[in-house]
Design an enzyme around this catalytic site. Structure first.
Site, PDB file in Angstrom:
ATOM      1  N   GLU A  24       0.843  -1.202   0.000  1.00 12.36           N
ATOM      2  CA  GLU A  24       0.000   0.000   0.000  1.00 12.36           C
ATOM      3  C   GLU A  24       0.877   1.250   0.000  1.00 12.36           C
ATOM      4  O   GLU A  24       2.101   1.168   0.194  1.00 12.36           O
ATOM      5  CB  GLU A  24      -0.907   0.012   1.225  1.00 12.36           C
ATOM      6  CG  GLU A  24      -0.159   0.112   2.541  1.00 12.36           C
ATOM      7  CD  GLU A  24      -1.073   0.423   3.710  1.00 12.36           C
ATOM      8  OE1 GLU A  24      -1.492   1.592   3.808  1.00 12.36           O
ATOM      9  OE2 GLU A  24      -1.345  -0.481   4.520  1.00 12.36           O
ATOM     10  N   LYS A  85      -6.478   9.972   0.360  1.00 15.19           N
ATOM     11  CA  LYS A  85      -6.383   8.642   0.974  1.00 15.19           C
ATOM     12  C   LYS A  85      -7.523   7.812   0.394  1.00 15.19           C
ATOM     13  O   LYS A  85      -8.692   8.061   0.692  1.00 15.19           O
ATOM     14  CB  LYS A  85      -6.499   8.767   2.499  1.00 15.19           C
ATOM     15  CG  LYS A  85      -6.215   7.501   3.272  1.00 15.19           C
ATOM     16  CD  LYS A  85      -6.263   7.786   4.767  1.00 15.19           C
ATOM     17  CE  LYS A  85      -5.929   6.534   5.582  1.00 15.19           C
ATOM     18  NZ  LYS A  85      -5.974   6.826   7.037  1.00 15.19           N
ATOM     19  N   VAL A 105      -5.786  -0.344   2.540  1.00 11.69           N
ATOM     20  CA  VAL A 105      -5.854  -1.799   2.370  1.00 11.69           C
ATOM     21  C   VAL A 105      -6.871  -2.170   1.295  1.00 11.69           C
ATOM     22  O   VAL A 105      -6.574  -2.933   0.370  1.00 11.69           O
ATOM     23  CB  VAL A 105      -6.186  -2.491   3.709  1.00 11.69           C
ATOM     24  CG1 VAL A 105      -6.525  -3.966   3.488  1.00 11.69           C
ATOM     25  CG2 VAL A 105      -5.017  -2.361   4.676  1.00 11.69           C
ATOM     26  N   ASP A 137     -19.095   2.919  12.610  1.00  7.72           N
ATOM     27  CA  ASP A 137     -17.813   3.126  11.927  1.00  7.72           C
ATOM     28  C   ASP A 137     -17.108   1.784  11.741  1.00  7.72           C
ATOM     29  O   ASP A 137     -16.512   1.240  12.672  1.00  7.72           O
ATOM     30  CB  ASP A 137     -16.937   4.082  12.753  1.00  7.72           C
ATOM     31  CG  ASP A 137     -15.713   4.575  11.980  1.00  7.72           C
ATOM     32  OD1 ASP A 137     -15.449   4.039  10.888  1.00  7.72           O
ATOM     33  OD2 ASP A 137     -15.036   5.503  12.470  1.00  7.72           O
ATOM     34  N   SER A 139     -14.581  -0.284   8.890  1.00  9.92           N
ATOM     35  CA  SER A 139     -13.700  -0.087   7.738  1.00  9.92           C
ATOM     36  C   SER A 139     -14.149  -0.902   6.526  1.00  9.92           C
ATOM     37  O   SER A 139     -14.613  -2.042   6.648  1.00  9.92           O
ATOM     38  CB  SER A 139     -12.265  -0.484   8.112  1.00  9.92           C
ATOM     39  OG  SER A 139     -11.441  -0.512   6.967  1.00  9.92           O
ATOM     40  N   ALA A 140     -13.954  -0.301   5.353  1.00 13.55           N
ATOM     41  CA  ALA A 140     -14.226  -1.002   4.086  1.00 13.55           C
ATOM     42  C   ALA A 140     -13.259  -2.159   3.861  1.00 13.55           C
ATOM     43  O   ALA A 140     -13.498  -3.011   2.999  1.00 13.55           O
ATOM     44  CB  ALA A 140     -14.135  -0.016   2.926  1.00 13.55           C
ATOM     45  N   ASP A 141     -12.169  -2.206   4.635  1.00 11.61           N
ATOM     46  CA  ASP A 141     -11.207  -3.309   4.499  1.00 11.61           C
ATOM     47  C   ASP A 141     -11.891  -4.661   4.700  1.00 11.61           C
ATOM     48  O   ASP A 141     -11.550  -5.650   4.043  1.00 11.61           O
ATOM     49  CB  ASP A 141     -10.077  -3.180   5.527  1.00 11.61           C
ATOM     50  CG  ASP A 141      -9.212  -1.945   5.319  1.00 11.61           C
ATOM     51  OD1 ASP A 141      -9.406  -1.236   4.311  1.00 11.61           O
ATOM     52  OD2 ASP A 141      -8.339  -1.695   6.173  1.00 11.61           O
ATOM     53  N   LYS A 158      -5.698  -3.315  13.578  1.00 12.71           N
ATOM     54  CA  LYS A 158      -5.075  -2.290  14.415  1.00 12.71           C
ATOM     55  C   LYS A 158      -5.650  -2.369  15.835  1.00 12.71           C
ATOM     56  O   LYS A 158      -6.849  -2.506  16.018  1.00 12.71           O
ATOM     57  CB  LYS A 158      -5.292  -0.905  13.806  1.00 12.71           C
ATOM     58  CG  LYS A 158      -4.556  -0.694  12.491  1.00 12.71           C
ATOM     59  CD  LYS A 158      -4.712   0.740  12.000  1.00 12.71           C
ATOM     60  CE  LYS A 158      -3.876   0.994  10.750  1.00 12.71           C
ATOM     61  NZ  LYS A 158      -4.446   0.386   9.536  1.00 12.71           N
TER      62      LYS A 158
END
Length: 300
Positions: A24, A85, A105, A137, A139-141, A158
């Site tokens: 990345e 980003k 990611v 909230d 993440s799209a990951d 994380k």
């Protein structure tokens, strides 16, 4: 029309059937200051080469998706200002407008698929944020792992996230979560999360075989390989958790929300650990790059 440019190193490697690892670029543009970001990016690329594979750092430059960066392009990106980003939602818009953006990611997985790369090394994935039952909230990951067939090597999610909920979402979406070399799920800066890993594998060859079997079964999505940070570099969970809690409280008190939460937390944790968190971050990224290279070699 999609503009995809492969670096000369990547094009040669693929023509010769060599192992390739995607990287990345947000760690370069948003992860640390210049010139440390450039030095780290070069070091991680060299770690992959040392293990017999070829690195391909992903980024969008002036509307063109670059799969692998030439040395001058990497240096320019490391010094660039106001770089977007990019995740799945804004990837296409950035390219259509001729913009420049660094890949998260999720975006790196998409770019890797387009470039014909099966393995990707990163630091830690995004996931379900603490308090997501109110903020939603997530993440799209996680959804990317469920639909894009790339094996992602990370040191787990994380540690600032809600790891149990992140694991539940991955399970619901049928994403294999494989701890490498241990039965417990690692937690980014720490080797231990207190959670048992759904799967455990001891070799890169096992992980590569599982990747191939998913394709043979026609299953969508990728694999998450959770690779624990080396013992010498870890910050134990008992030590880092109170620091994370303090940073989260400060973020809430200051009204930090949305995409600003993660950068704020990482910066505060960097300050509260007197730079130790960044040193551990660099160590785990390099460790993940090496394992990704072994998996890519097994696949090739």
């Amino acid at each position: 029309m999609l503009k995809l440019k492969k670096s000369s190193e990547l094009a040669t490697a693929q023509a010769q059937g060599k192992a390739v690892v995607a990287l990345e670029s947000t760690i370069i543009t948003h992860g640390m200051p210049y010139p440390q970001n450039l030095e780290t990016a070069r070091q991680v690329e060299d770690d992959i080469r040392a293990e017999g594979a070829v690195p391909a750092t992903m980024a969008v430059i002036d509307g063109t998706l670059h799969a692998g960066l030439e040395p001058a392009e990497l240096e320019a990106l490391a010094q660039a200002k106001d770089v977007a980003k990019l995740s799945r939602a804004d990837f296409a818009a950035c390219m259509a407008r001729g913009g420049t953006g660094a890949t998260t990611v999720a975006a790196t997985m998409i770019a890797a698929r387009l470039a014909g790369i099966e393995v990707f090394a990163t630091g830690g994935i995004g996931g379900v944020h603490r308090g997501a039952e109110e903020s939603f909230d997530i993440s799209a990951d996680l959804s990317e792992l469920a639909q894009t067939a790339v094996t992602v090597v990370a040191a787990g999610a994380k540690a600032i996230l809600d790891i149990p909920k992140t694991l539940e979402v991955l399970e619901t979406n049928g994403v294999p979560v494989i701890a490498y070399g241990q039965d417990e799920l690692p937690a980014f800066w720490s080797r231990s999360s207190g959670l048992a890993a759904p799967l455990s594998m001891q070799t890169a060859e096992e992980i590569a075989a599982a990747h191939r079997m998913r394709a043979a079964l026609g299953l969508p999505g990728g694999q998450l390989v959770a690779n624990p940070v080396p013992e010498a570099d870890e910050i134990p969970r008992a030590e880092i958790e109170p620091i994370i809690t303090q940073a989260l409280s400060e973020a809430e008190a200051q009204g930090v929300t949305a995409k600003q939460v993660t950068p704020f937390l990482l910066q505060r944790i960097f300050e509260l650990t007197e730079g130790r968190s960044l040193a551990t971050n660099i160590a785990l990224v390099r460790n993940n790059a090496r394992l990704a290279a072994w998996i890519a070699r097994a696949l090739s």
